[in-house]
Each structure stands twice: as structure tokens, then as C-alpha cells.
Design a protein around this motif. Structure first.
Motif, short mmCIF file in Angstrom:
data_model
loop_
_atom_site.label_atom_id
_atom_site.label_comp_id
_atom_site.label_asym_id
_atom_site.label_seq_id
_atom_site.Cartn_x
_atom_site.Cartn_y
_atom_site.Cartn_z
N UNK A 90 0.84 -1.20 0.00
CA UNK A 90 0.00 0.00 0.00
C UNK A 90 0.87 1.25 0.00
N UNK A 91 1.95 1.24 0.75
CA UNK A 91 2.87 2.38 0.76
C UNK A 91 3.48 2.59 -0.62
N UNK A 92 3.83 1.50 -1.29
CA UNK A 92 4.39 1.61 -2.63
C UNK A 92 3.36 2.19 -3.60
N UNK A 93 2.14 1.69 -3.55
CA UNK A 93 1.09 2.19 -4.44
C UNK A 93 0.79 3.66 -4.15
N UNK A 94 0.78 4.02 -2.88
CA UNK A 94 0.55 5.43 -2.51
C UNK A 94 1.65 6.31 -3.07
N UNK A 145 1.28 -11.40 1.86
CA UNK A 145 0.07 -11.59 2.63
C UNK A 145 -0.71 -10.32 2.92
N UNK A 146 -0.26 -9.19 2.39
CA UNK A 146 -0.97 -7.92 2.60
C UNK A 146 -2.25 -7.85 1.76
N UNK A 147 -2.23 -8.48 0.61
CA UNK A 147 -3.35 -8.43 -0.31
C UNK A 147 -3.87 -9.84 -0.53
N UNK A 148 -5.17 -9.98 -0.57
CA UNK A 148 -5.78 -11.29 -0.74
C UNK A 148 -5.26 -12.01 -1.98
N UNK A 149 -4.92 -13.27 -1.78
CA UNK A 149 -4.38 -14.06 -2.88
C UNK A 149 -5.45 -14.64 -3.78
N UNK A 150 -6.71 -14.55 -3.36
CA UNK A 150 -7.78 -15.09 -4.20
C UNK A 150 -8.27 -14.07 -5.22
N UNK A 151 -7.69 -12.87 -5.20
CA UNK A 151 -8.04 -11.84 -6.18
C UNK A 151 -6.89 -11.70 -7.17
N UNK A 152 -7.22 -11.68 -8.44
CA UNK A 152 -6.20 -11.58 -9.49
C UNK A 152 -5.42 -10.28 -9.37
N UNK A 153 -4.08 -10.37 -9.42
CA UNK A 153 -3.22 -9.20 -9.25
C UNK A 153 -3.46 -8.17 -10.35
N UNK A 184 -5.93 11.00 -4.26
CA UNK A 184 -5.59 9.66 -4.73
C UNK A 184 -5.22 8.75 -3.57
N UNK A 185 -4.46 9.27 -2.61
CA UNK A 185 -4.07 8.48 -1.45
C UNK A 185 -5.30 8.08 -0.62
N UNK A 186 -6.23 9.02 -0.47
CA UNK A 186 -7.46 8.73 0.28
C UNK A 186 -8.28 7.65 -0.41
N UNK A 187 -8.42 7.77 -1.72
CA UNK A 187 -9.20 6.78 -2.47
C UNK A 187 -8.55 5.40 -2.41
N UNK A 188 -7.23 5.37 -2.45
CA UNK A 188 -6.53 4.09 -2.35
C UNK A 188 -6.82 3.46 -0.99
N UNK A 189 -6.82 4.28 0.07
CA UNK A 189 -7.12 3.77 1.40
C UNK A 189 -8.51 3.16 1.47
N UNK A 191 -10.14 1.94 -1.11
CA UNK A 191 -10.09 0.73 -1.93
C UNK A 191 -9.51 -0.43 -1.14
N UNK A 192 -8.50 -0.15 -0.33
CA UNK A 192 -7.84 -1.20 0.45
C UNK A 192 -8.75 -1.71 1.57
N UNK A 193 -9.41 -0.79 2.30
CA UNK A 193 -10.22 -1.21 3.45
C UNK A 193 -11.63 -1.60 3.07
N UNK A 194 -12.11 -1.12 1.92
CA UNK A 194 -13.48 -1.41 1.51
C UNK A 194 -14.45 -0.39 2.08
N UNK A 195 -15.68 -0.45 1.61
CA UNK A 195 -16.67 0.53 2.05
C UNK A 195 -17.70 -0.08 3.01
N UNK A 196 -17.70 -1.38 3.17
CA UNK A 196 -18.67 -2.01 4.07
C UNK A 196 -18.23 -1.83 5.52
N UNK A 197 -19.17 -1.50 6.39
CA UNK A 197 -18.88 -1.36 7.82
C UNK A 197 -18.66 -2.74 8.43
#
Length: 206
Positions: A90-94, A145-153, A184-189, A191-197
Motif C-alpha cells: 500500500x505504501x508503494x502504491x501510494x 500476505x498484505x493483499x488477498x491471494x484469491x483476487x487476481x493481481x 488519490x491516497x485517500x481513495x486508495x485507502x 479501496x484497500x479497506x473497503x466501504x462495508x462497515x
């Protein structure tokens, strides 16, 4: 002189000519506008013949595609030259998104003119794929292990790139009215955490 050496020199000359044409075109687009710039203007600024310009760039839009690709290549080289083993995916993408934001801030007049003329969006759609640097960061995150492996890179990298292009378009449409890098950094955050409570939050609210 060997044929390999001759071929190498020829390729270097072709590359130098192409880069000179691209630099000339981008300078003219920024100073006098994309619409007002012709192939004759570009060839004259680059000090080459009109046909030479056409040999390297068949359409005026191709200069814009080359410009976008060049930025992505700069991003890839920047990551290669400044490796950070401790940084998270996430730091790299940011960092990559902030770098792209800085490119646009630096070349604002050019980016704005290309957006207003509708060619920037076409360049992204026509020949500017997701930067390799995005995919490398996502792949690294999956491996650690930071990003789910069941989602295509590739899918994740494309989503990050889509976030960048749409936010850039809104920033340019708004005449740079909001901080591009921070947004952009906020939107990435998000995207990473998701919008569902979280379930606990949902239960508390009920």
C-alpha cells in the motif's frame, strides 16, 4: 564496422529523433494548444522533415499516447532505482500515485489542454496500459500476505489505475481545485479497506 554496430547506431538515431519529435510536440501542445499544433509545426520545431515526423508518429494522438507511456516508464524506473524492501504494498502504491500526481501538477498546462480537447482520455483508452509498477506492488503485496491471494493481481492493479485516471479527469475538469495526490491516497485507502462497515459496527447501529 560490423552490421551490429551499424544497426545499433541507426536505432539510437531513430530513438533520438523520436524523442526530439515528442519533446517538440509536447512543448507546442503546452504553449499554443493541441488543436492549433500541426505536424508541420512539430517537424519544424524538431528540425526534421514532415515525412520523418509521420514515420515516427502516424497520428497526432500518438504523441499523447507516447507521453502517457513515457510517464509510466518513468514510474517503473523510479521504483527500480529506489527499491524499498520495508515499504508495504500500500505504501508503494501510494508513493506511485503521488508521483503521478506530481507529474500532472508539473505539466498542468499540457495535461489540462489535452483533457479539454478530449485526447487525454483517448490516449488512456487507446494504448496506455496499467503501469507495470502498479502490478509489481500488488504482486509483492499478495506474496507478503498484505493483499488477498484469491483476487487476481492484474485486476487489483487495473482498479488502482482506473482510480487514478478518473480522479485525474475530475481534477482537470475542476481546474485543479482539490489536491490530487492527497485525494488519490485517500481513495486508495478506501479501496484497500473497503466501504462495508464491520459487522460489529452494523450490530451497534441497529
Amino acid at each position: 564496422m560490423s552490421s551490429t554496430t551499424q544497426q545499433g547506431r541507426r536505432e539510437r538515431r531513430l530513438h533520438e529523433t523520436r524523442q526530439r519529435l515528442l519533446a517538440a510536440a509536447l512543448d507546442l501542445f503546452a504553449t499554443q494548444g493541441y488543436t492549433a499544433t500541426t505536424f508541420d509545426h512539430i517537424a519544424a520545431r524538431a528540425d526534421v522533415g514532415r515525412q520523418t515526423a509521420f514515420n515516427h508518429f502516424r497520428r497526432k494522438e500518438d504523441f499523447v499516447v507516447a507521453w502517457v507511456r513515457q510517464r509510466h516508464q518513468h514510474l517503473n524506473r523510479h521504483d527500480a532505482a529506489h527499491p524499498s524492501r520495508r515499504a508495504s504494498a500500500v505504501e508503494l502504491l501510494t508513493s506511485q500515485l503521488r508521483t503521478l500526481a506530481e507529474f500532472n501538477e508539473h505539466d498542468y498546462a499540457l495535461a489540462k489542454d489535452l483533457y479539454d480537447n478530449g485526447v487525454l482520455h483517448s490516449a488512456f483508452a487507446a494504448g496506455a496500459p496499467t503501469p507495470d509498477a502498479f502490478l509489481a506492488a500488488v504482486t509483492r503485496g499478495r506474496q507478503s500476505g498484505e493483499i488477498r491471494q484469491d483476487i487476481d493481481a492484474d485486476l487489483v492493479a487495473d482498479m488502482v489505475f482506473d482510480t487514478y485516471t478518473t480522479t485525474l479527469a475530475r481534477w482537470l475538469k475542476a481546474d485543479g481545485a482539490f489536491p490530487l495526490g492527497e485525494t488519490l491516497a485517500t481513495k486508495l485507502g478506501i479501496l484497500v479497506t473497503g466501504i462495508a462497515a464491520p459487522p460489529a459496527d452494523a450490530a451497534t447501529s441497529n
